[in-house]
Design an enzyme around this catalytic site. Structure first.
Site, PDB file in Angstrom:
ATOM      1  N   HIS A  47       2.511   8.474   5.365  1.00 19.38           N
ATOM      2  CA  HIS A  47       1.612   9.550   5.814  1.00 19.38           C
ATOM      3  C   HIS A  47       2.167  10.252   7.050  1.00 19.38           C
ATOM      4  CE1 HIS A  47      -1.687   9.188   3.046  1.00 19.38           C
ATOM      5  NE2 HIS A  47      -1.946   7.922   3.356  1.00 19.38           N
ATOM      6  N   SER A  79      -6.852   4.286  -1.746  1.00 20.64           N
ATOM      7  CA  SER A  79      -6.757   2.827  -1.898  1.00 20.64           C
ATOM      8  C   SER A  79      -8.058   2.170  -2.355  1.00 20.64           C
ATOM      9  CB  SER A  79      -6.344   2.194  -0.568  1.00 20.64           C
ATOM     10  OG  SER A  79      -5.095   2.660  -0.167  1.00 20.64           O
ATOM     11  N   PHE A  89      -5.209  -9.495  15.032  1.00 21.14           N
ATOM     12  CA  PHE A  89      -4.119  -9.413  15.994  1.00 21.14           C
ATOM     13  C   PHE A  89      -4.001  -8.070  16.706  1.00 21.14           C
ATOM     14  CE2 PHE A  89      -3.172 -12.629  12.794  1.00 21.14           C
ATOM     15  CZ  PHE A  89      -3.079 -13.743  13.611  1.00 21.14           C
ATOM     16  N   GLU A  90      -4.814  -7.103  16.330  1.00 21.31           N
ATOM     17  CA  GLU A  90      -4.848  -5.795  16.995  1.00 21.31           C
ATOM     18  C   GLU A  90      -6.261  -5.243  16.881  1.00 21.31           C
ATOM     19  OE1 GLU A  90      -2.533  -3.346  18.479  1.00 21.31           O
ATOM     20  OE2 GLU A  90      -1.603  -5.275  18.882  1.00 21.31           O
ATOM     21  N   ASP A 125      -1.151   0.183  -4.844  1.00 21.19           N
ATOM     22  CA  ASP A 125      -2.377   0.884  -5.215  1.00 21.19           C
ATOM     23  C   ASP A 125      -2.085   2.296  -5.726  1.00 21.19           C
ATOM     24  OD1 ASP A 125      -1.502   1.447  -2.658  1.00 21.19           O
ATOM     25  OD2 ASP A 125      -3.429   1.108  -1.693  1.00 21.19           O
ATOM     26  N   ASP A 166       0.851  -1.192   0.000  1.00 22.70           N
ATOM     27  CA  ASP A 166       0.000   0.000   0.000  1.00 22.70           C
ATOM     28  C   ASP A 166       0.888   1.243   0.000  1.00 22.70           C
ATOM     29  OD1 ASP A 166      -1.819   2.164   0.705  1.00 22.70           O
ATOM     30  OD2 ASP A 166      -3.241   0.579   1.197  1.00 22.70           O
ATOM     31  N   HIS A 168      -0.647  10.910  -0.843  1.00 23.04           N
ATOM     32  CA  HIS A 168      -0.369  10.002  -1.956  1.00 23.04           C
ATOM     33  C   HIS A 168       0.177  10.805  -3.136  1.00 23.04           C
ATOM     34  CE1 HIS A 168      -3.798   7.207  -0.353  1.00 23.04           C
ATOM     35  NE2 HIS A 168      -2.817   7.370   0.507  1.00 23.04           N
ATOM     36  N   GLU A 198      -6.705  -7.911  24.609  1.00 21.41           N
ATOM     37  CA  GLU A 198      -5.307  -7.500  24.774  1.00 21.41           C
ATOM     38  C   GLU A 198      -5.155  -6.130  25.430  1.00 21.41           C
ATOM     39  OE1 GLU A 198      -3.314  -7.552  20.992  1.00 21.41           O
ATOM     40  OE2 GLU A 198      -1.319  -7.803  21.872  1.00 21.41           O
TER      41      GLU A 198
HETATM   42 ZN   LIG Z   1      -2.904   6.265   2.264  1.00 23.09          ZN
END
Ligand SMILES: [Zn+2]
Length: 529
Positions: free
Chosen positions: A339, A111, A285-286, A376, A61, A490, A237
Site C-alpha cells: 500500500h 481482507s 508488542f506494539e 487473502d 496478507d 489490492h 513503551e
Molecule cells: Zn490491504
C-alpha cells in the site's frame, strides 16, 4: 542426450532441487537432469489420506504471485545467487492450487470477506468479519447480528476441545486475525470507542478476550495493544494512551480470567515464557501494527519477536493438547508495504513468512498436521521489462548483453518492479529519495494509518525522473506507479494455495476461496455445520 551420463545425478539434485543457490549457471545437461528429477519426485508424492490432528493456516496478507516471485529472487540474490533459481521454503510444498478471491460484493476484495471465506466456508461482503452478506452494514444490535453469524473453524476447533491460536504482525484485531474469532459488519470497530453510540455489538478486542468457548483462545500474539488498554492508561513503551473508553484493561482480564495465563509486551518477557508451564499467552508488542521485519530489530527499543519466533512459541504451547490445535499465522504487513508502494519491505516480510512456515513444518509431523499457505488477495505489483538473468530485482532494468540500463521512450531508465497505482506516481518520483528519508521511524510515516498510507503529495507536471541504481535500491524507495493514489490498491487476480500434510492433495485446480475452509474442516473431521 549422451552427455547426461558424464555428470553426477546426485550433484545435480543437490544443486537444483534443494533450492540452493549457486554462482555458476547449470549446464544444458544439468537443466535436463533437474527436469527429469522433478518428474521422478512428483511420482513419489505422498497423499496422506488420514484425518489431520492439527491445522496451521498461514496467510501472507496481500501476497500475490508476483510478490512470491520477486521475494524468491530477492532472497536468492541476498544469499549470493542470481536469484531466479531460488525457492522460498513454502514453494516446495507438495500440493498447490489457485484461489479466486472475489467477495459477494467486491470484484477486488479486502481482507475481511476473504478471510471470512477461508475460516467459515462462506463468501461475504466488503468489511464483514464472519457474518454473512445478508447482515445489515453497520448493524449495532448484537441480537440481530446473532442470526447472521458464521461459525469459524477456530470456534469449531475450540468447541471440540482443541487448542486454538492466532499470530499476526498486524494488530491482532485487524481483519485477517479478527475474522477467526470476531463477528461484526465493520472491521474498524477494533476498540469500544470505534463504534457508534448505542452499539451492543461488542468491539473486536473485547470479542477476543471474551471468547467463551471452552476457556477461550489459547494463544494470541501480534500488535494492537492500544485497543486492549484504557484511554486513562499510558502505553508501557511509548508516550501514548490506550484507546478503550469503557475503562476495561483487557490485558489484565486475560491473565485473571484464564488458567496458567500470561500477558507479555516485549521480547524479554516473550523469551521468558516457558511453553510447558503456560497455557494461555497474550502478546501485544506494539500499540498498533508490529514493525516490518526490515525495521524490527533496529527500530523497536523494547524489542519484539519475529513472525518465526511467535509461530514457534505458539506451536509449543498449542501442541501440548492431545486433541490437537488450530493455528492461524498472518504475515500482515506485506500488504501495508505494498500500500505504501515500498516493494523492499513487502518482499522482506514475505521472506520472513517463508522462514516461519519452515519452522512450522519442522515442528510438526506431516502425517498429522495439515499446513496451508495462502493469501487473502493480491496487489497491483508487477515485474516487467526484459531484465537479464540475475539483474538486481530491486534495480533498474538492464537487458541481456547490455552494459547500461534500458531507456524508456523519454530516454529515461526504469525499474523492474512497479505498481499500477499508488504513491510512487511518476509525477512526484523525483522527490522520492527525500521522501524516503522521512520513512522508517516506528511512529513515522510507515506506521501511519491502518494501511501505512504514504503522505506524499503529487504534482503531475514533473514527469519521470532520472533514476539511478543507488536511488532505486535504497530500502525506502517507493516504486513508480501509473496512477496517483494515496495508497496502492489490492488486485483481483487469483492467489496461490500451498499445502502439506493430511488431505493437502484436495487443494487442486482453481478453487473458490471459501473451499479452503472446507478442506481444512474435512481434514479435521469437523461436524458439518
Ligand atoms: Zn490491504
Amino acid at each position: 542426450m549422451q552427455f547426461i551420463t558424464k555428470i553426477s545425478v546426485a550433484a545435480v539434485s543437490a544443486l537444483l532441487s534443494s533450492g540452493a543457490v549457486h554462482a555458476a549457471d547449470p549446464t544444458p545437461a544439468e537443466w535436463f537432469l533437474a527436469g527429469q528429477k522433478a518428474v521422478t519426485d512428483g511420482k513419489t508424492l505422498v497423499k496422506y489420506e488420514q484425518k489431520a490432528k492439527n491445522v496451521i493456516l498461514f496467510i501472507g496478507d496481500g501476497m500475490g504471485i508476483s510478490t512470491i516471485t520477486a521475494a524468491r529472487i530477492l532472497d536468492g540474490q541476498q544469499k549470493g545467487g542470481k536469484g531466479e533459481e531460488n525457492q522460498l521454503f513454502f514453494e516446495k510444498a507438495p500440493y498447490l492450487a489457485l484461489s479466486k478471491t472475489y467477495a459477494v460484493d467486491q470484484q477486488t476484495s479486502d481482507s475481511a470477506p476473504t478471510m471470512t471465506a477461508m475460516v467459515t466456508g462462506v463468501k461475504s461482503n466488503e468489511g464483514y468479519l464472519s457474518v454473512d452478506h445478508t447482515a445489515k452494514r453497520g448493524e449495532l444490535d448484537a441480537a440481530k447480528l446473532e442470526a447472521v453469524k458464521l461459525q469459524t473453524i477456530l470456534e469449531q476447533a475450540k468447541a471440540r476441545n482443541m487448542s486454538v491460536g492466532i499470530v499476526s504482525t498486524a494488530r491482532i484485531t485487524h481483519a485477517t486475525p479478527a475474522a477467526c474469532y470476531a463477528h461484526t459488519t465493520i472491521r474498524d470497530w477494533e476498540a469500544d470507542g470505534d463504534r457508534p453510540a448505542g452499539a451492543t455489538v461488542p468491539d473486536i478486542a473485547a470479542q477476543l478476550v471474551d471468547f467463551n468457548i471452552n476457556g477461550g483462545i489459547d494463544v494470541a500474539l501480534g500488535g494492537g495493544r492500544a485497543r486492549f488498554i484504557p484511554a486513562t492508561v499510558n502505553d508501557p513503551e511509548y508516550a501514548t494512551a490506550g484507546r478503550r473508553k469503557d475503562g476495561r484493561d483487557l490485558t489484565t482480564e486475560w491473565v485473571s480470567k484464564k488458567t496458567k495465563a500470561a500477558y507479555v509486551w516485549n521480547t524479554a518477557q516473550f523469551n521468558a515464557i516457558n511453553p510447558s508451564t503456560t497455557d494461555h499467552l497474550l502478546g501485544l508488542f506494539e500499540p498498533s501494527h508490529m514493525h516490518y521485519e526490515a525495521d524490527r530489530v533496529k527500530n523497536d527499543k523494547s524489542g519484539e519477536p519475529s513472525l518465526t519466533e511467535m509461530t514457534k512459541k505458539a506451536i509449543d504451547i498449542l501442541s501440548k493438547n492431545p486433541n490437537g490445535y488450530f493455528l492461524m499465522v498472518e504475515s500482515g504487513r506485506i500488504d501495508h508495504a505494498h500500500h505504501a508502494s515500498n516493494a523492499y519491505r513487502a518482499l522482506t516480510d514475505t521472506i520472513q513468512m517463508s522462514t516461519a512456515v519452515e519452522a512450522a513444518v519442522q515442528k510438526s509431523d506431516p502425517k498429522d498436521t495439515l499446513i496451508v499457505v495462502s493469501a487473502d488477495h493480491s496487489h497491483v505489483f508487477t515485474i516487467g521489462g526484459y531484465p537479464q538473468r540475475g539483474n538486481p530485482i530491486l534495480g533498474l532494468t538492464q537487458n541481456v548483453g547490455e552494459t547500461k540500463p534500458e531507456l524508456d521512450m523519454l530516454g529515461l531508465p526504469y525499474t523492474t518492479l512497479s505498481y499500477a497505482n499508488g504513491s510512487g506516481y511518476t509525477g512526484s518520483s523525483d522527490k522520492q529519495l527525500a521522501g524516503a528519508k522521512s520513512f522508517g521511524a516506528p511512529e513515522g510515516a510507515w506506521a501511519a494509518g491502518s494501511e501505512g498510507h504514504s503522505p506524499t503529495k503529487y504534482s503531475g507536471a514533473i514527469g519521470r525522473p532520472l533514476l539511478t541504481n543507488e536511488l532505486v535500491q535504497n530500502s525506502n524507495y517507493l516504486q513508480e506507479s501509473t496512477v496517483p493514489l494515496p495508497a496502492e490498491t489490492h488486485a483481483a487476480e487469483d492467489v496461490a494455495i500451498f499445502a502439506y500434510g493430511p488431505q493437502a492433495h484436495l487443494f487442486h485446480g482453481i478453487m473458490e476461496q471459501n473451499v479452503i475452509y472446507h478442506v481444512m474442516a474435512d481434514a479435521l473431521g469437523l461436524p458439518k455445520k
